[in-house]
Motif scaffolding. Structure first.
Motif, PDB file in Angstrom:
ATOM      1  N   ILE A 145     -12.937   2.365  -7.429  1.00 47.75           N
ATOM      2  CA  ILE A 145     -12.802   3.279  -7.288  1.00 47.75           C
ATOM      3  C   ILE A 145     -12.770   3.843  -8.771  1.00 47.75           C
ATOM      4  O   ILE A 145     -13.114   5.454  -8.642  1.00 47.75           O
ATOM      5  N   ILE A 146     -13.160   3.450  -9.894  1.00 50.43           N
ATOM      6  CA  ILE A 146     -13.951   4.491 -11.161  1.00 50.43           C
ATOM      7  C   ILE A 146     -14.675   4.770 -10.738  1.00 50.43           C
ATOM      8  O   ILE A 146     -15.355   5.624 -11.164  1.00 50.43           O
ATOM      9  N   ARG A 147     -15.862   3.822 -10.467  1.00 51.99           N
ATOM     10  CA  ARG A 147     -17.377   4.536  -9.697  1.00 51.99           C
ATOM     11  C   ARG A 147     -17.352   5.236  -8.961  1.00 51.99           C
ATOM     12  O   ARG A 147     -17.887   6.623  -9.518  1.00 51.99           O
ATOM     13  N   SER A 148     -16.293   5.938  -8.528  1.00 49.54           N
ATOM     14  CA  SER A 148     -16.305   7.256  -7.603  1.00 49.54           C
ATOM     15  C   SER A 148     -15.355   8.505  -7.985  1.00 49.54           C
ATOM     16  O   SER A 148     -16.217   9.533  -8.225  1.00 49.54           O
ATOM     17  N   LYS A 170     -15.849  -8.983 -12.375  1.00 47.70           N
ATOM     18  CA  LYS A 170     -15.811  -8.337 -10.876  1.00 47.70           C
ATOM     19  C   LYS A 170     -15.609  -7.177 -10.854  1.00 47.70           C
ATOM     20  O   LYS A 170     -16.666  -6.381 -10.299  1.00 47.70           O
ATOM     21  N   THR A 171     -14.591  -6.994 -11.390  1.00 41.71           N
ATOM     22  CA  THR A 171     -13.660  -4.993 -12.220  1.00 41.71           C
ATOM     23  C   THR A 171     -14.935  -4.450 -12.481  1.00 41.71           C
ATOM     24  O   THR A 171     -15.673  -3.365 -12.384  1.00 41.71           O
ATOM     25  N   VAL A 172     -15.762  -5.335 -13.645  1.00 46.65           N
ATOM     26  CA  VAL A 172     -16.464  -4.848 -14.268  1.00 46.65           C
ATOM     27  C   VAL A 172     -18.324  -4.486 -14.070  1.00 46.65           C
ATOM     28  O   VAL A 172     -18.353  -3.879 -13.420  1.00 46.65           O
ATOM     29  N   ARG A 173     -18.033  -5.807 -13.080  1.00 44.50           N
ATOM     30  CA  ARG A 173     -19.791  -5.567 -12.484  1.00 44.50           C
ATOM     31  C   ARG A 173     -19.522  -4.221 -11.072  1.00 44.50           C
ATOM     32  O   ARG A 173     -20.412  -3.827 -11.264  1.00 44.50           O
ATOM     33  N   SER A 174     -18.257  -4.471 -10.640  1.00 47.23           N
ATOM     34  CA  SER A 174     -18.387  -3.166  -9.421  1.00 47.23           C
ATOM     35  C   SER A 174     -18.310  -1.589 -10.366  1.00 47.23           C
ATOM     36  O   SER A 174     -18.693  -0.974  -8.974  1.00 47.23           O
ATOM     37  N   THR A 175     -18.210  -1.694 -11.107  1.00 45.13           N
ATOM     38  CA  THR A 175     -18.675  -0.281 -11.754  1.00 45.13           C
ATOM     39  C   THR A 175     -19.280   0.445 -11.823  1.00 45.13           C
ATOM     40  O   THR A 175     -19.422   1.637 -11.773  1.00 45.13           O
ATOM     41  N   ALA A 263      -9.702   6.324  -1.758  1.00 44.89           N
ATOM     42  CA  ALA A 263      -9.673   6.791  -3.076  1.00 44.89           C
ATOM     43  C   ALA A 263     -11.311   7.741  -2.850  1.00 44.89           C
ATOM     44  O   ALA A 263     -11.154   9.360  -3.562  1.00 44.89           O
ATOM     45  N   THR A 264     -11.574   7.116  -2.571  1.00 44.34           N
ATOM     46  CA  THR A 264     -12.987   8.091  -2.155  1.00 44.34           C
ATOM     47  C   THR A 264     -13.397   9.610  -1.774  1.00 44.34           C
ATOM     48  O   THR A 264     -13.928   9.998  -1.692  1.00 44.34           O
ATOM     49  N   VAL A 265     -12.849   8.983  -0.048  1.00 41.58           N
ATOM     50  CA  VAL A 265     -12.991   9.997   0.619  1.00 41.58           C
ATOM     51  C   VAL A 265     -11.798  11.554  -0.148  1.00 41.58           C
ATOM     52  O   VAL A 265     -12.587  12.456   0.137  1.00 41.58           O
ATOM     53  N   ILE A 266     -10.598  11.208  -0.062  1.00 44.82           N
ATOM     54  CA  ILE A 266     -10.505  12.361  -1.015  1.00 44.82           C
ATOM     55  C   ILE A 266     -11.098  12.904  -2.377  1.00 44.82           C
ATOM     56  O   ILE A 266     -10.907  13.754  -2.591  1.00 44.82           O
ATOM     57  N   LEU A 267     -11.488  11.905  -3.542  1.00 44.72           N
ATOM     58  CA  LEU A 267     -12.005  12.262  -4.504  1.00 44.72           C
ATOM     59  C   LEU A 267     -13.653  13.473  -3.930  1.00 44.72           C
ATOM     60  O   LEU A 267     -13.621  14.515  -4.415  1.00 44.72           O
ATOM     61  N   PHE A 268     -14.163  12.761  -3.203  1.00 44.63           N
ATOM     62  CA  PHE A 268     -14.969  14.493  -2.935  1.00 44.63           C
ATOM     63  C   PHE A 268     -14.703  14.984  -2.229  1.00 44.63           C
ATOM     64  O   PHE A 268     -14.680  15.842  -1.976  1.00 44.63           O
TER      65      PHE A 268
END
Length: 277
Positions: A145-148, A170-175, A263-268
């Motif tokens: 979500i942070i990356r998106s 794991k959160t940090v890597r995923s960003t 989240a990604t769908v709505i953000l885009f």
């Protein structure tokens, strides 16, 4: 050990070294909270940190690998030029201090991010787009979500109570480094959502029973999008503070999307509308 010769370098090979014990403690939330530090692993994340305004305290690298990559050499030179301590360590130390199954050749010790909720509120003042996280538990979901949010140019991210630790490895890597690109703060949502609404921000959340399709809602004004827990959705106390519920139309048989995908769908969609205005 075959050292990479850069300034400010020392070597540690013992797992009993006090600094190794301190770094290992940062793998746990209790240790991170106590020290106010967290770890980032891998070339890409350390490079992103070095390019950001939030500098590492220490860069730790493997001094035992016979042929360190040019990328690692360049990273260490950059860190040394910025007068950041570079520490060469044994492979056993590297494995002890990292969270991945196959240790990366480098990790860094970072200060926790300095952002507060007021920074996020200020960033969204001029038509901004903010993602609000209400109890997301999966570290991969939060990181995605942070990356998106970063990808669409969001103004910031606000993390509410019950959300997985931002500094979970794991959160940090995923960003993928996006946590260094925009304000990310932790705050009490029941306090900050009303403050945002008072400044004219639209508070929106997803719902399977939402009355408005996300493609029909107008995201062009200042908007905070609330994303809820993977299983329970948005909490009742937070839902009561949202001004609009939106849904993502689906034609197939899937009942829902996971938190990160929704989240990604709505953000885009929000980005598409903002680009076309």
């Amino acid at each position: 050990m075959n050292s990479i010769k850069v300034p400010y370098t020392m070597e540690i090979s013992s797992l009993q070294n006090p600094r190794v014990k301190q770094w290992t403690g940062l793998l746990d939330k209790k240790g991170r909270d106590k020290e106010g530090h967290f770890l980032i692993e891998g070339l890409h994340l350390v490079q992103e940190a070095l390019r950001s305004d939030i500098q590492p305290y220490t860069v730790v690298y493997s001094a035992e690998r016979e042929r360190p990559s040019e990328e690692l050499r360049a990273l260490l030179v950059l860190a040394a030029e910025q007068r950041i301590e570079c520490v060469g360590v044994s492979e056993s130390v590297l494995a002890k201090c990292t969270d991945t199954q196959t240790p990366q050749p480098v990790f860094a010790v970072m200060p926790k991010l300095p952002w507060k909720p007021e920074h996020v509120l200020k960033a969204s003042a001029s038509g901004g787009l903010v993602v609000v996280i209400d109890g997301v538990q999966d570290p991969g979901n939060l990181g995605t979500i942070i990356r998106s949010a970063d990808a669409v140019g969001a103004s910031g991210v606000l993390l509410g109570k019950g959300t997985v630790d931002l500094y979970n490895p794991k959160t940090v890597r995923s960003t993928m480094g996006s946590l260094f690109h925009l304000p990310i703060a932790q705050g009490v949502l029941t306090e900050w959502l009303p403050q945002a609404a008072d400044t004219g921000v639209g508070i929106v959340t997803t719902s399977l029973q939402g009355a408005v399709s996300c493609y029909d809602y107008d995201f062009r004004g200042p908007t905070w999008i609330v994303i809820g827990n993977e299983g329970q959705g948005v909490s009742e106390e937070v839902r009561a503070l949202t001004g609009q519920h939106v849904l993502i139309p689906m034609q197939g048989r899937a009942e829902s999307l996971n938190a990160a995908m929704a989240a990604t769908v709505i953000l885009f969609e929000a980005m598409r509308q903002r680009q076309s205005r």
